[in-house]
Design a protein around this motif. Sequence first.
Motif, PDB file in Angstrom:
ATOM      1  N   LEU A 182       0.848  -1.189   0.000  1.00 21.38           N
ATOM      2  CA  LEU A 182       0.000   0.000   0.000  1.00 21.38           C
ATOM      3  C   LEU A 182       0.884   1.240   0.000  1.00 21.38           C
ATOM      4  O   LEU A 182       1.786   1.371   0.829  1.00 21.38           O
ATOM      5  CB  LEU A 182      -0.905   0.025   1.232  1.00 21.38           C
ATOM      6  N   HIS A 183       0.609   2.128  -0.933  1.00 22.00           N
ATOM      7  CA  HIS A 183       1.349   3.391  -1.050  1.00 22.00           C
ATOM      8  C   HIS A 183       0.760   4.430  -0.098  1.00 22.00           C
ATOM      9  O   HIS A 183      -0.451   4.640  -0.091  1.00 22.00           O
ATOM     10  CB  HIS A 183       1.219   3.952  -2.469  1.00 22.00           C
ATOM     11  N   PHE A 184       1.603   5.093   0.671  1.00 22.28           N
ATOM     12  CA  PHE A 184       1.206   6.204   1.525  1.00 22.28           C
ATOM     13  C   PHE A 184       2.136   7.372   1.254  1.00 22.28           C
ATOM     14  O   PHE A 184       3.143   7.238   0.568  1.00 22.28           O
ATOM     15  CB  PHE A 184       1.297   5.815   3.011  1.00 22.28           C
ATOM     16  N   SER A 185       1.798   8.517   1.823  1.00 25.44           N
ATOM     17  CA  SER A 185       2.635   9.711   1.713  1.00 25.44           C
ATOM     18  C   SER A 185       2.771  10.345   3.083  1.00 25.44           C
ATOM     19  O   SER A 185       1.890  10.198   3.933  1.00 25.44           O
ATOM     20  CB  SER A 185       1.990  10.745   0.774  1.00 25.44           C
ATOM     21  N   THR A 186       3.866  11.058   3.268  1.00 29.93           N
ATOM     22  CA  THR A 186       4.001  11.914   4.443  1.00 29.93           C
ATOM     23  C   THR A 186       3.297  13.230   4.124  1.00 29.93           C
ATOM     24  O   THR A 186       2.933  13.491   2.965  1.00 29.93           O
ATOM     25  CB  THR A 186       5.483  12.173   4.766  1.00 29.93           C
ATOM     26  N   ALA A 187       3.115  14.078   5.121  1.00 28.21           N
ATOM     27  CA  ALA A 187       2.457  15.367   4.898  1.00 28.21           C
ATOM     28  C   ALA A 187       3.173  16.178   3.822  1.00 28.21           C
ATOM     29  O   ALA A 187       2.531  16.803   2.969  1.00 28.21           O
ATOM     30  CB  ALA A 187       2.376  16.151   6.206  1.00 28.21           C
ATOM     31  N   SER A 188       4.499  16.168   3.832  1.00 26.47           N
ATOM     32  CA  SER A 188       5.252  16.969   2.858  1.00 26.47           C
ATOM     33  C   SER A 188       5.178  16.401   1.438  1.00 26.47           C
ATOM     34  O   SER A 188       5.505  17.101   0.481  1.00 26.47           O
ATOM     35  CB  SER A 188       6.710  17.099   3.300  1.00 26.47           C
ATOM     36  N   GLN A 189       4.768  15.153   1.284  1.00 27.03           N
ATOM     37  CA  GLN A 189       4.689  14.505  -0.030  1.00 27.03           C
ATOM     38  C   GLN A 189       3.290  14.557  -0.642  1.00 27.03           C
ATOM     39  O   GLN A 189       3.125  14.270  -1.823  1.00 27.03           O
ATOM     40  CB  GLN A 189       5.119  13.042   0.099  1.00 27.03           C
ATOM     41  N   LEU A 190       2.290  14.937   0.147  1.00 26.48           N
ATOM     42  CA  LEU A 190       0.898  14.817  -0.283  1.00 26.48           C
ATOM     43  C   LEU A 190       0.547  15.596  -1.535  1.00 26.48           C
ATOM     44  O   LEU A 190      -0.103  15.076  -2.442  1.00 26.48           O
ATOM     45  CB  LEU A 190      -0.036  15.264   0.842  1.00 26.48           C
ATOM     46  N   ARG A 191       0.938  16.838  -1.595  1.00 26.04           N
ATOM     47  CA  ARG A 191       0.534  17.672  -2.732  1.00 26.04           C
ATOM     48  C   ARG A 191       1.105  17.144  -4.044  1.00 26.04           C
ATOM     49  O   ARG A 191       0.421  17.111  -5.058  1.00 26.04           O
ATOM     50  CB  ARG A 191       0.904  19.125  -2.482  1.00 26.04           C
ATOM     51  N   GLU A 192       2.348  16.713  -4.021  1.00 24.12           N
ATOM     52  CA  GLU A 192       2.940  16.151  -5.235  1.00 24.12           C
ATOM     53  C   GLU A 192       2.269  14.828  -5.603  1.00 24.12           C
ATOM     54  O   GLU A 192       2.021  14.560  -6.779  1.00 24.12           O
ATOM     55  CB  GLU A 192       4.449  15.951  -5.072  1.00 24.12           C
ATOM     56  N   THR A 193       1.964  14.008  -4.620  1.00 21.42           N
ATOM     57  CA  THR A 193       1.267  12.744  -4.879  1.00 21.42           C
ATOM     58  C   THR A 193      -0.087  13.017  -5.529  1.00 21.42           C
ATOM     59  O   THR A 193      -0.454  12.377  -6.519  1.00 21.42           O
ATOM     60  CB  THR A 193       1.089  11.942  -3.583  1.00 21.42           C
ATOM     61  N   ALA A 194      -0.836  13.975  -4.989  1.00 24.02           N
ATOM     62  CA  ALA A 194      -2.146  14.311  -5.551  1.00 24.02           C
ATOM     63  C   ALA A 194      -2.013  14.810  -6.983  1.00 24.02           C
ATOM     64  O   ALA A 194      -2.758  14.388  -7.870  1.00 24.02           O
ATOM     65  CB  ALA A 194      -2.838  15.348  -4.680  1.00 24.02           C
ATOM     66  N   ALA A 195      -1.059  15.699  -7.218  1.00 22.64           N
ATOM     67  CA  ALA A 195      -0.880  16.269  -8.559  1.00 22.64           C
ATOM     68  C   ALA A 195      -0.425  15.209  -9.565  1.00 22.64           C
ATOM     69  O   ALA A 195      -0.866  15.201 -10.715  1.00 22.64           O
ATOM     70  CB  ALA A 195       0.128  17.418  -8.502  1.00 22.64           C
ATOM     71  N   ARG A 196       0.429  14.321  -9.135  1.00 20.05           N
ATOM     72  CA  ARG A 196       1.015  13.330 -10.034  1.00 20.05           C
ATOM     73  C   ARG A 196       0.062  12.169 -10.331  1.00 20.05           C
ATOM     74  O   ARG A 196       0.009  11.683 -11.460  1.00 20.05           O
ATOM     75  CB  ARG A 196       2.304  12.798  -9.418  1.00 20.05           C
ATOM     76  N   HIS A 197      -0.675  11.718  -9.318  1.00 19.34           N
ATOM     77  CA  HIS A 197      -1.462  10.487  -9.463  1.00 19.34           C
ATOM     78  C   HIS A 197      -2.977  10.675  -9.431  1.00 19.34           C
ATOM     79  O   HIS A 197      -3.705   9.742  -9.774  1.00 19.34           O
ATOM     80  CB  HIS A 197      -1.066   9.486  -8.375  1.00 19.34           C
ATOM     81  N   PHE A 198      -3.438  11.857  -9.018  1.00 21.03           N
ATOM     82  CA  PHE A 198      -4.882  12.071  -8.875  1.00 21.03           C
ATOM     83  C   PHE A 198      -5.348  13.382  -9.501  1.00 21.03           C
ATOM     84  O   PHE A 198      -6.409  13.892  -9.161  1.00 21.03           O
ATOM     85  CB  PHE A 198      -5.268  12.053  -7.385  1.00 21.03           C
ATOM     86  N   ALA A 199      -4.568  13.942 -10.425  1.00 19.05           N
ATOM     87  CA  ALA A 199      -4.884  15.245 -11.021  1.00 19.05           C
ATOM     88  C   ALA A 199      -6.303  15.265 -11.586  1.00 19.05           C
ATOM     89  O   ALA A 199      -6.702  14.376 -12.334  1.00 19.05           O
ATOM     90  CB  ALA A 199      -3.885  15.574 -12.120  1.00 19.05           C
ATOM     91  N   GLY A 200      -7.071  16.260 -11.170  1.00 23.04           N
ATOM     92  CA  GLY A 200      -8.413  16.461 -11.678  1.00 23.04           C
ATOM     93  C   GLY A 200      -9.452  15.475 -11.174  1.00 23.04           C
ATOM     94  O   GLY A 200     -10.614  15.561 -11.557  1.00 23.04           O
ATOM     95  N   GLN A 201      -9.056  14.554 -10.329  1.00 24.34           N
ATOM     96  CA  GLN A 201      -9.975  13.512  -9.870  1.00 24.34           C
ATOM     97  C   GLN A 201     -10.779  14.005  -8.672  1.00 24.34           C
ATOM     98  O   GLN A 201     -10.225  14.481  -7.677  1.00 24.34           O
ATOM     99  CB  GLN A 201      -9.192  12.250  -9.502  1.00 24.34           C
TER     100      GLN A 201
END
Length: 114
Positions: A35-54
């Motif tokens: 399972l992939h998780f992110s730290t607080a500092s990684q969240l925005r990049e994770t959202a932009a990279r993998h969930f853009a517009g979703q």
Amino acid sequence: MSGTIYKIVPEELWQQARNAGVFLGAAVDIADGFLHFSTASQLRETAARHFAGQADLLLVAIDAGRLGEALVFEPSRGGDLFPHLYGPLNLDAVIWENPLPLGADGVHQFPETL
């Protein structure tokens, strides 16, 4: 390892986890074997990279200290260490879950505390 880690997950998939009492992962998690998780500092990049517009996403906060040795921080993008859980996520480790809406600019709006 203590602290809080985060999972961005489609609301419908999370509802299935609520019903089952355990989260087994999204398709990418199942394919990768963890399972992939992110730290607080990684969240925005994770959202932009993998969930853009979703839309219809949830941001789920997890107590990393409750995951035991199955939680491993491993290098990924640019050598940054990302939290990976090698096993199912028991929902008793969930601290909170909140909607992750899209703003007018199409960018996900994170809670101000992150």
